[in-house]
Design an enzyme around this catalytic site. Structure first.
Site, PDB file in Angstrom:
ATOM      1  N   ASN A   9     -19.281 109.314-145.089  1.00 44.40           N
ATOM      2  CA  ASN A   9     -20.462 109.026-144.270  1.00 44.40           C
ATOM      3  C   ASN A   9     -20.616 110.174-143.280  1.00 44.40           C
ATOM      4  O   ASN A   9     -19.840 110.283-142.338  1.00 44.40           O
ATOM      5  CB  ASN A   9     -20.230 107.688-143.543  1.00 44.40           C
ATOM      6  CG  ASN A   9     -21.299 107.398-142.502  1.00 44.40           C
ATOM      7  OD1 ASN A   9     -22.341 108.051-142.461  1.00 44.40           O
ATOM      8  ND2 ASN A   9     -21.034 106.409-141.661  1.00 44.40           N
ATOM      9  N   LYS A  11     -22.979 110.660-141.244  1.00 49.90           N
ATOM     10  CA  LYS A  11     -23.690 110.263-140.013  1.00 49.90           C
ATOM     11  C   LYS A  11     -24.769 111.310-139.697  1.00 49.90           C
ATOM     12  O   LYS A  11     -25.382 111.845-140.600  1.00 49.90           O
ATOM     13  CB  LYS A  11     -22.696 110.061-138.873  1.00 49.90           C
ATOM     14  CG  LYS A  11     -21.550 109.118-139.278  1.00 49.90           C
ATOM     15  CD  LYS A  11     -20.679 108.699-138.152  1.00 49.90           C
ATOM     16  CE  LYS A  11     -19.590 107.763-138.689  1.00 49.90           C
ATOM     17  NZ  LYS A  11     -18.749 107.213-137.651  1.00 49.90           N
ATOM     18  N   HIS A  93     -24.034  99.523-140.743  1.00 49.17           N
ATOM     19  CA  HIS A  93     -22.950 100.240-140.061  1.00 49.17           C
ATOM     20  C   HIS A  93     -22.958  99.838-138.579  1.00 49.17           C
ATOM     21  O   HIS A  93     -24.021  99.611-137.998  1.00 49.17           O
ATOM     22  CB  HIS A  93     -23.154 101.756-140.210  1.00 49.17           C
ATOM     23  CG  HIS A  93     -21.972 102.547-139.728  1.00 49.17           C
ATOM     24  ND1 HIS A  93     -21.738 102.749-138.387  1.00 49.17           N
ATOM     25  CD2 HIS A  93     -20.947 103.132-140.391  1.00 49.17           C
ATOM     26  CE1 HIS A  93     -20.618 103.447-138.255  1.00 49.17           C
ATOM     27  NE2 HIS A  93     -20.119 103.690-139.459  1.00 49.17           N
ATOM     28  N   GLU A  95     -22.721 101.473-135.982  1.00 50.12           N
ATOM     29  CA  GLU A  95     -23.552 102.330-135.129  1.00 50.12           C
ATOM     30  C   GLU A  95     -25.022 101.929-135.224  1.00 50.12           C
ATOM     31  O   GLU A  95     -25.771 102.034-134.253  1.00 50.12           O
ATOM     32  CB  GLU A  95     -23.322 103.808-135.503  1.00 50.12           C
ATOM     33  CG  GLU A  95     -21.953 104.273-135.018  1.00 50.12           C
ATOM     34  CD  GLU A  95     -21.327 105.404-135.819  1.00 50.12           C
ATOM     35  OE1 GLU A  95     -22.032 106.049-136.618  1.00 50.12           O
ATOM     36  OE2 GLU A  95     -20.114 105.632-135.635  1.00 50.12           O
ATOM     37  N   GLU A 163     -14.817  97.934-141.105  1.00 43.12           N
ATOM     38  CA  GLU A 163     -14.659  99.028-140.154  1.00 43.12           C
ATOM     39  C   GLU A 163     -14.532  98.462-138.738  1.00 43.12           C
ATOM     40  O   GLU A 163     -15.549  98.136-138.110  1.00 43.12           O
ATOM     41  CB  GLU A 163     -15.879  99.949-140.202  1.00 43.12           C
ATOM     42  CG  GLU A 163     -16.120 100.569-141.558  1.00 43.12           C
ATOM     43  CD  GLU A 163     -16.929 101.850-141.451  1.00 43.12           C
ATOM     44  OE1 GLU A 163     -16.440 102.878-141.919  1.00 43.12           O
ATOM     45  OE2 GLU A 163     -18.025 101.826-140.866  1.00 43.12           O
ATOM     46  N   GLY A 169     -13.953 106.833-135.269  1.00 39.80           N
ATOM     47  CA  GLY A 169     -14.041 108.085-134.523  1.00 39.80           C
ATOM     48  C   GLY A 169     -13.076 108.189-133.360  1.00 39.80           C
ATOM     49  O   GLY A 169     -13.215 109.064-132.506  1.00 39.80           O
ATOM     50  N   SER A 209     -11.227 106.100-138.767  1.00 39.23           N
ATOM     51  CA  SER A 209     -10.163 107.088-138.583  1.00 39.23           C
ATOM     52  C   SER A 209      -9.263 107.263-139.802  1.00 39.23           C
ATOM     53  O   SER A 209      -8.057 107.503-139.664  1.00 39.23           O
ATOM     54  CB  SER A 209      -9.341 106.770-137.325  1.00 39.23           C
ATOM     55  OG  SER A 209     -10.162 106.836-136.165  1.00 39.23           O
TER      56      SER A 209
HETATM   57  P1  PGA Z   1     -14.533 107.850-138.829  1.00 40.25           P
HETATM   58  O1  PGA Z   1     -15.860 106.984-139.136  1.00 40.25           O
HETATM   59  O2  PGA Z   1     -13.840 108.064-140.161  1.00 40.25           O
HETATM   60  O3  PGA Z   1     -15.020 109.118-138.220  1.00 40.25           O
HETATM   61  O4  PGA Z   1     -13.690 107.024-137.905  1.00 40.25           O
HETATM   62  C1  PGA Z   1     -15.873 106.006-140.137  1.00 40.25           C
HETATM   63  C2  PGA Z   1     -17.240 105.390-140.249  1.00 40.25           C
HETATM   64  O5  PGA Z   1     -17.884 105.142-139.221  1.00 40.25           O
HETATM   65  O6  PGA Z   1     -17.718 105.130-141.376  1.00 40.25           O
END
Ligand code: PGA
Length: 247
Positions: A9, A11, A93, A95, A163, A169, A209
């Site tokens: 992803n 983003k 997601h 976010e 997640e 992140g 992560s």
């Molecule tokens: P990350 O994000 O691997 O940077 O923690 C995962 C995600 O939000 O899909």
């Protein structure tokens, strides 16, 4: 046996110059026995789908509207993603839930739209740190799964991504026991609602992560069928290590 998935992803990252990462990934993931999905920003979907063509790497979107067309300035429909060459779309997601107030009901409608366009819906669920500390993790996730997943799910038209919001992140991950507890719970919920065959066939990814250094141990946990990867999917050199862990 469920085939594992390494899903990336990007983003809101990536310009045309980043397409070289996909070229490198194509080379390094040749012969992969897992499914590889990469979800760049919408501006790169068509170009990356062209580059990925014939490689087995599926290009996906990061969101879609539930309508096919219409007066929705700034939105993209599932049909548009499919037309650009996408085969999947990330929906709900955390976010998007946080930044755009997306609800389970909207994610549900978007999933139906994804199917209408022939896309796999990657439906995301996950608790916040406060919810975990309050012991609400399974309640929250169970509710999100139920509300966000439409009737008509099959083993191939949805992928679930667990997640934890606090792991995205941040470099922090749940313990392997905590990951296993949630994935076993999600598996049980899917089987209870959709029956043995579909419930046991749906892939459940872990996200938050994931790195080349921790992917293998996370992917070995029961009912973890691969990962949804943000930061470590941006560079082919990192992501190919995660693809290798999913093989
Ligand atoms: P990350 O994000 O691997 O940077 O923690 C995962 C995600 O939000 O899909």
């Amino acid at each position: 046996m469920r085939r594992k998935i390494a899903a990336g992803n990007w983003k809101m990252n990536g310009l045309k110059a980043s397409i070289g990462e996909l070229e490198a990934l194509k080379a390094s993931s040749e012969g992969a026995t897992c499914d590889v999905i990469l979800c760049p920003p919408a501006t790169l979907v068509a170009a990356m789908a062209d580059v990925a063509s014939g490689s087995g790497i599926v290009i996906g979107g990061q969101d879609c509207h539930w309508n096919e067309t219409g007066a929705h300035t700034g939105d993209i429909s599932a049909e548009m993603l499919a037309d650009a060459g996408a085969g999947a779309v990330i929906l709900g997601h955390s976010e998007r839930r946080a930044d755009h107030g997306e609800t389970d009901g909207e994610v549900n409608k978007k999933s139906v739209a994804a199917w209408r366009a022939g896309l796999q819906a990657i439906i995301c669920v996950g608790e916040t740190e406060g919810q975990r500390d309050a012991g609400e993790t399974l309640d929250v996730i169970g509710g999100q799964l139920n509300g966000s997943t439409p009737e008509g799910a099959t083993a191939t038209n949805i992928i679930i991504a667990y997640e934890p919001v606090w792991a995205i992140g941040t470099g922090r991950t749940p313990t392997l026991e905590e990951v296993g507890e949630v994935h076993d719970f999600l598996r049980g919920k899917l089987v209870a609602r959709f029956g043995d065959e579909i419930g046991n066939g749906v892939r459940i990814l872990y996200g938050g992560s994931v790195k080349p250094s921790n992917a293998a141990e996370i992917f070995a946990v029961s009912n973890v069928d691969g990962g949804l990867v943000g930061g470590a999917s941006l560079k082919a050199s990192d992501f190919s290590g995660i693809v290798a862990a999913a093989n």
